[in-house]
Design a protein around this motif. Structure first.
Motif, PDB file in Angstrom:
ATOM      1  N   GLU A   1      13.837   1.067  30.069  1.00 19.86           N
ATOM      2  CA  GLU A   1      13.325   2.404  28.982  1.00 19.86           C
ATOM      3  C   GLU A   1      12.374   2.014  28.215  1.00 19.86           C
ATOM      4  O   GLU A   1      12.108   0.802  27.370  1.00 19.86           O
ATOM      5  N   GLU A   2      11.282   2.796  28.084  1.00 19.74           N
ATOM      6  CA  GLU A   2      10.020   2.646  27.128  1.00 19.74           C
ATOM      7  C   GLU A   2      10.563   2.965  25.570  1.00 19.74           C
ATOM      8  O   GLU A   2      11.422   4.046  25.431  1.00 19.74           O
ATOM      9  N   VAL A   3      10.127   2.243  24.599  1.00 21.67           N
ATOM     10  CA  VAL A   3      10.629   2.729  23.131  1.00 21.67           C
ATOM     11  C   VAL A   3       9.714   3.898  22.657  1.00 21.67           C
ATOM     12  O   VAL A   3       8.488   3.845  22.987  1.00 21.67           O
TER      13      VAL A   3
ATOM     14  N   THR B   1       9.265   5.589  17.367  1.00 21.23           N
ATOM     15  CA  THR B   1      10.156   4.645  16.837  1.00 21.23           C
ATOM     16  C   THR B   1       8.944   3.135  16.947  1.00 21.23           C
ATOM     17  O   THR B   1       9.224   2.269  16.018  1.00 21.23           O
ATOM     18  N   ARG B   2       8.301   3.138  18.024  1.00 17.64           N
ATOM     19  CA  ARG B   2       7.132   1.789  17.929  1.00 17.64           C
ATOM     20  C   ARG B   2       6.492   1.894  16.646  1.00 17.64           C
ATOM     21  O   ARG B   2       6.451   0.850  16.049  1.00 17.64           O
TER      22      ARG B   2
ATOM     23  N   GLN C   1      16.392  -2.255  16.052  1.00 13.29           N
ATOM     24  CA  GLN C   1      15.500  -1.564  15.657  1.00 13.29           C
ATOM     25  C   GLN C   1      14.786  -0.972  17.437  1.00 13.29           C
ATOM     26  O   GLN C   1      14.425  -0.026  17.352  1.00 13.29           O
ATOM     27  N   VAL C   2      14.690  -1.963  18.102  1.00 15.93           N
ATOM     28  CA  VAL C   2      14.228  -1.836  19.394  1.00 15.93           C
ATOM     29  C   VAL C   2      15.244  -1.944  20.551  1.00 15.93           C
ATOM     30  O   VAL C   2      14.810  -2.122  21.661  1.00 15.93           O
ATOM     31  N   LYS C   3      16.545  -1.955  20.183  1.00 17.95           N
ATOM     32  CA  LYS C   3      17.590  -1.958  21.249  1.00 17.95           C
ATOM     33  C   LYS C   3      17.444  -0.961  22.229  1.00 17.95           C
ATOM     34  O   LYS C   3      17.128   0.239  22.179  1.00 17.95           O
ATOM     35  N   GLY C   4      17.725  -1.263  23.485  1.00 17.42           N
ATOM     36  CA  GLY C   4      17.652  -0.327  24.567  1.00 17.42           C
ATOM     37  C   GLY C   4      17.578  -0.872  25.935  1.00 17.42           C
ATOM     38  O   GLY C   4      17.595  -2.070  25.838  1.00 17.42           O
TER      39      GLY C   4
ATOM     40  N   ARG D   1       9.471  -4.613  23.110  1.00 19.26           N
ATOM     41  CA  ARG D   1      10.560  -5.272  22.479  1.00 19.26           C
ATOM     42  C   ARG D   1      10.363  -6.996  22.264  1.00 19.26           C
ATOM     43  O   ARG D   1      10.734  -7.339  21.174  1.00 19.26           O
TER      44      ARG D   1
END
Length: 461
Positions: free
Chosen positions: A54-56, A60-61, A47-50, A14
């Motif tokens: 937590e792994e993206v 999504t990556r 887009q990379v919120k979390g 992120r």
């Protein structure tokens, strides 16, 4: 940003994306309140919120990175920055992100998209005269090349992009690409033979466009060595005849398979430099160029014209005349006849030949003679019976000159071996004939003494 590159492997995904988004936002056209840049960064942040822990997800990556690559393309490499070194740092971070997100063909495609974006950005800035940004783009491409493994096939397009950008900014001499550096690189890159030839051909074209013809010729010959093709042979021949002071086609013709591909007008042109007698080639060349001048001009190379071809044929003929002259001198009238020029132009051609090191000579205007001192082998290509006879005669002259010199040296050594000559004093006088008493000449001294004695006797009487 610089610190981010150093610790990139330790940054969470992120944070890497946000660093790159912040950098790219500086290339977005500014809005009055700066909201455009903020919204741009916020879009990637969403887009990379979390949660931090937590792994993206992998899909999504990939989607986020592809979106980011698209923005680099739109913004032409994102070369705008608050600090001069920032674009380089951002692209090193981007390369790390690409290599940790994609593999195989996906990685190659993503890499080439970024490469194209940087090249276009550099060229756009070169057109606009923003040389600081051009230099930044060049450094990015150089760093990218070094980032790749030595055996990566992606080094080839990266190097071509760098060459093209340097050519646009007139900085191509800063990267002296030579066969000695290219050969080991080509042996490491897992490219097909056709891809290697395509790479070398493109590199030669870039050097040619920058009028670095000698370098373009070297690379073209290397391309022929990888695999001779008719179009590549034609290009190499043209380049060889375009280099101002190059009078030989030997380097091109000795490449395996080249001569078999010569045909038509190209073969006729080559024959003027390789098969036709050097003196006769001037007249035949004039006739051939009168008919085929448009063929020569069709290549669109400024240094390759009917006039430049005829100049080389005349220089070769002049060098041949000098080499064949047993008297080691050429009359202006003979040179003018052989070169098919006016006598008034002979000195100009002789000076041109001396300038390109075909021979060393002195010009005698009163005698209308070119007095040859020495001839190089650069302009002569034959060594037949007449040349052997001339060599035998000159060797005989040199042998006699060496013998005469040796005789003088031997005589000097004999004189030296006798030791110094001494002058011994004789009783009652000196060896040089002078009287020891008063230094007068001996005979004159004796006559004067006899006269003095007679006068004395007369006085006594």
């Amino acid at each position: 940003m610089v610190d981010a590159v150093t610790i990139a492997p330790e940054l969470p995904f992120r944070q890497q994306i946000l660093e790159l988004a912040v950098h790219l936002s500086r290339s977005i056209p500014a809005s009055a309140d700066g909201s455009a840049a903020r919204d741009f960064v916020a879009g990637f942040e969403a887009q990379v919120k979390g949660e931090e822990s937590e792994e993206v997800p992998e899909e999504t990556r990939k989607a986020v990175v592809k979106s980011l690559i698209g923005k680099f393309g739109e913004l032409r490499g994102g070369l705008e920055a608050a600090k001069e070194s920032e674009p380089e740092s951002a692209h090193l971070l981007l390369q790390h992100v690409l290599s940790t997100t994609f593999t195989g063909e996906e990685y190659d495609s993503a890499f080439k998209s970024v490469l194209e974006a940087v090249q276009k950005g550099g060229e756009a800035n070169a057109t606009a005269g923003r040389m600081t940004r051009v230099e930044a783009a060049s450094r990015i491409l150089n760093n990218t090349y070094n980032y790749l493994a030595p055996n990566s096939p992606l080094r080839a397009p990266t190097l071509l992009a760098l060459l093209a950008l340097l050519a646009r900014s007139s900085e191509l001499p800063a990267l002296p690409l030579t066969p000695s550096t290219l050969t080991p690189a080509l042996s490491q890159w897992p490219l097909s033979q056709s891809d290697k030839v395509a790479f070398l051909t493109r590199a030669a074209t870039i050097y040619q466009s920058a009028e670095q013809l000698s370098r373009a010729l070297e690379i073209s010959i290397l391309a022929l060595a990888q695999g001779a093709e008719k179009s590549a042979v034609e290009k190499a021949i043209v380049l060889a005849l375009s280099v101002e002071n190059n009078l030989s086609l030997d380097e091109v013709l000795r490449v395996n398979g080249v001569q078999a591909l010569l045909d038509g007008r190209l073969k006729e042109l080559v024959a003027l430099f390789t098969e036709v007698d050097e003196i006769e080639a001037v007249g035949k060349g004039k006739d051939w160029l009168a008919t085929n001048g448009s063929y020569v001009e069709s290549f669109g190379v400024a240094q390759f014209t009917p006039e430049s071809v005829l100049r080389k044929l005349r220089l070769i003929a002049l060098a041949t005349l000098a080499a064949r002259s047993s008297a080691k001198q050429l009359a202006y009238a003979d040179v003018a006849s052989a070169l098919q020029i006016d006598v008034s132009e002979v000195e100009m051609w002789a000076i041109d030949a001396i300038r390109v090191n075909l021979f060393k000579a002195r010009l005698s205007q009163p005698s209308s003679l070119i007095r040859i001192i020495s001839v190089s082998g650069a302009g002569t290509r034959r060594f037949g019976p007449s040349e052997w006879q001339l060599l035998e005669r000159r060797l005989g002259e040199w042998k006699k000159a060496v013998a005469d010199a040796r005789a003088v040296i031997d005589e000097a050594e004999q004189v030296a071996a006798q030791g110094p000559i001494t002058h011994q004093r004789r009783t009652g006088g000196r060896r040089d004939g002078r009287d020891g008493r008063d230094g007068r000449d001996g005979r004159e001294g004796r006559e004067e003494r006899r006269e003095e004695r007679r006068e004395g006797e007369e006085v006594a009487a």
